[in-house]
Design a protein around this motif. Structure first.
Motif, PDB file in Angstrom:
ATOM      1  N   THR A 197      31.472  27.720  -1.126  1.00 35.16           N
ATOM      2  CA  THR A 197      31.210  28.344   0.376  1.00 35.16           C
ATOM      3  C   THR A 197      32.877  29.212   0.775  1.00 35.16           C
ATOM      4  OG1 THR A 197      29.616  27.221   1.242  1.00 35.16           O
ATOM      5  CG2 THR A 197      30.878  29.043   2.462  1.00 35.16           C
ATOM      6  N   LEU A 198      33.447  28.327   0.788  1.00 39.50           N
ATOM      7  CA  LEU A 198      35.368  28.988   0.921  1.00 39.50           C
ATOM      8  C   LEU A 198      35.321  29.974   0.096  1.00 39.50           C
ATOM      9  CD1 LEU A 198      36.894  26.766   2.241  1.00 39.50           C
ATOM     10  CD2 LEU A 198      35.731  28.007   3.926  1.00 39.50           C
ATOM     11  N   GLN A 199      35.617  29.763  -0.907  1.00 38.78           N
ATOM     12  CA  GLN A 199      35.402  30.368  -2.435  1.00 38.78           C
ATOM     13  C   GLN A 199      35.032  31.821  -2.062  1.00 38.78           C
ATOM     14  OE1 GLN A 199      35.453  29.257  -6.036  1.00 38.78           O
ATOM     15  NE2 GLN A 199      36.958  30.577  -7.116  1.00 38.78           N
ATOM     16  N   ILE A 200      33.810  31.681  -1.727  1.00 43.87           N
ATOM     17  CA  ILE A 200      32.640  33.192  -1.538  1.00 43.87           C
ATOM     18  C   ILE A 200      32.932  34.003  -0.941  1.00 43.87           C
ATOM     19  CG2 ILE A 200      30.581  33.674  -1.390  1.00 43.87           C
ATOM     20  CD1 ILE A 200      29.865  31.147  -3.019  1.00 43.87           C
ATOM     21  N   CYS A 201      33.587  33.081   0.484  1.00 44.77           N
ATOM     22  CA  CYS A 201      34.214  34.019   1.429  1.00 44.77           C
ATOM     23  C   CYS A 201      34.968  34.223   1.347  1.00 44.77           C
ATOM     24  CB  CYS A 201      33.826  32.660   3.327  1.00 44.77           C
ATOM     25  SG  CYS A 201      31.792  32.220   3.158  1.00 44.77           S
ATOM     26  N   GLU A 202      36.145  34.043   0.456  1.00 43.23           N
ATOM     27  CA  GLU A 202      37.276  34.740   0.341  1.00 43.23           C
ATOM     28  C   GLU A 202      37.695  35.778   0.339  1.00 43.23           C
ATOM     29  OE1 GLU A 202      41.787  33.473  -1.130  1.00 43.23           O
ATOM     30  OE2 GLU A 202      40.411  32.120  -0.721  1.00 43.23           O
ATOM     31  N   MET A 203      36.522  35.739  -1.197  1.00 40.86           N
ATOM     32  CA  MET A 203      35.124  36.929  -2.427  1.00 40.86           C
ATOM     33  C   MET A 203      35.187  38.484  -1.300  1.00 40.86           C
ATOM     34  SD  MET A 203      34.859  34.879  -5.844  1.00 40.86           S
ATOM     35  CE  MET A 203      33.910  36.409  -6.567  1.00 40.86           C
TER      36      MET A 203
ATOM     37  N   THR B  15      34.529  34.787   6.520  1.00 38.39           N
ATOM     38  CA  THR B  15      34.771  33.814   7.911  1.00 38.39           C
ATOM     39  C   THR B  15      33.235  32.746   7.502  1.00 38.39           C
ATOM     40  OG1 THR B  15      34.729  34.185   9.642  1.00 38.39           O
ATOM     41  CG2 THR B  15      36.658  33.927   9.203  1.00 38.39           C
TER      42      THR B  15
END
Length: 213
Positions: free
Chosen positions: A1-7, A11
């Motif tokens: 989830t965090l990786q997708i949000c970063e891409m 947030t």
């Protein structure tokens, strides 16, 4: 989830909807890797799950393999009959024997059953006996998951309703544990939006609905 949000440059708290697809339920059925399941049913109908509708792939063969008989969702020793009977159009012909129901629940608890399917005749016309047994399970075996047939699939014909409810009970603990861990993980990273689960019919279900049925 965090990786997708970063891409995506956002947030987790900005996510407005989560749609999650999983095969955890399908895999549990295909691999026969579900919970130790019990069945409480109308006296005299303990073997519906085994007998089926007697529609055999090869009517005159005595040697054919019938998968639902070889790998039963509920072992026969965990199918407990209880005296009760409801008849169309929903009248109580035989009242529920509550002491017998309590004894059945306690036997299943002692046998380590994690999930209980409650399947009574004609409960789709009058669910009062199933509802009462559900209350008794919550009282005498509160750790068990409960699947009441009139809630899972309110249709006539015992085999279809009983097997669908047994399948629900068989996979329910595993699915609920998976979804609870999933939701906890998302909440931990800051996702606060509704979470919906993809269904095999192409639609979606709310999180708790998917865990329950």
């Amino acid at each position: 989830t965090l990786q997708i949000c970063e891409m995506a440059g956002i947030t987790p708290s900005q996510i407005e909807l989560v749609l999650h697809g999983t095969t955890v339920a399908t895999n549990a059925l295909l691999e026969h890797d579900g919970a130790r399941t019990g069945l409480i049913t109308t006296a005299g109908f303990r073997d519906i799950l085994h007998i089926g509708r007697h529609q055999r792939p090869h009517n005159f063969s005595l040697m054919q393999d019938i998968p639902f008989q070889r790998w039963p969702l509920v072992a026969r020793r965990h199918r407990r009959p209880v005296r009760e009977r409801i008849v169309p159009p929903g009248e109580v012909s035989v009242p529920l024997d509550e002491p017998e129901a309590i004894e059945a629940i306690e036997r299943l608890r002692e046998d380590g059953v994690e999930s209980i399917a409650v399947c009574f005749l004609f409960s789709f016309l009058n669910p009062q006996h199933e509802l009462r047994v559900g209350e008794l399970i919550a009282e005498h075996h509160p750790q068990a998951e409960i699947s009441l047939s009139h809630r899972v699939i309110a249709q006539f014909r015992e085999f279809e309703r009983f097997t669908t409810t047994a399948a629900n009970a068989f996979i329910k603990p595993k699915v609920r544990r998976y979804l609870d861990r999933l939701q906890a993980g998302w909440r931990e990273v800051g996702v606060r939006c509704p979470i919906h689960i993809m269904q095999s019919n192409g639609g979606v279900a709310a999180f708790e609905q998917a865990a329950e049925r």
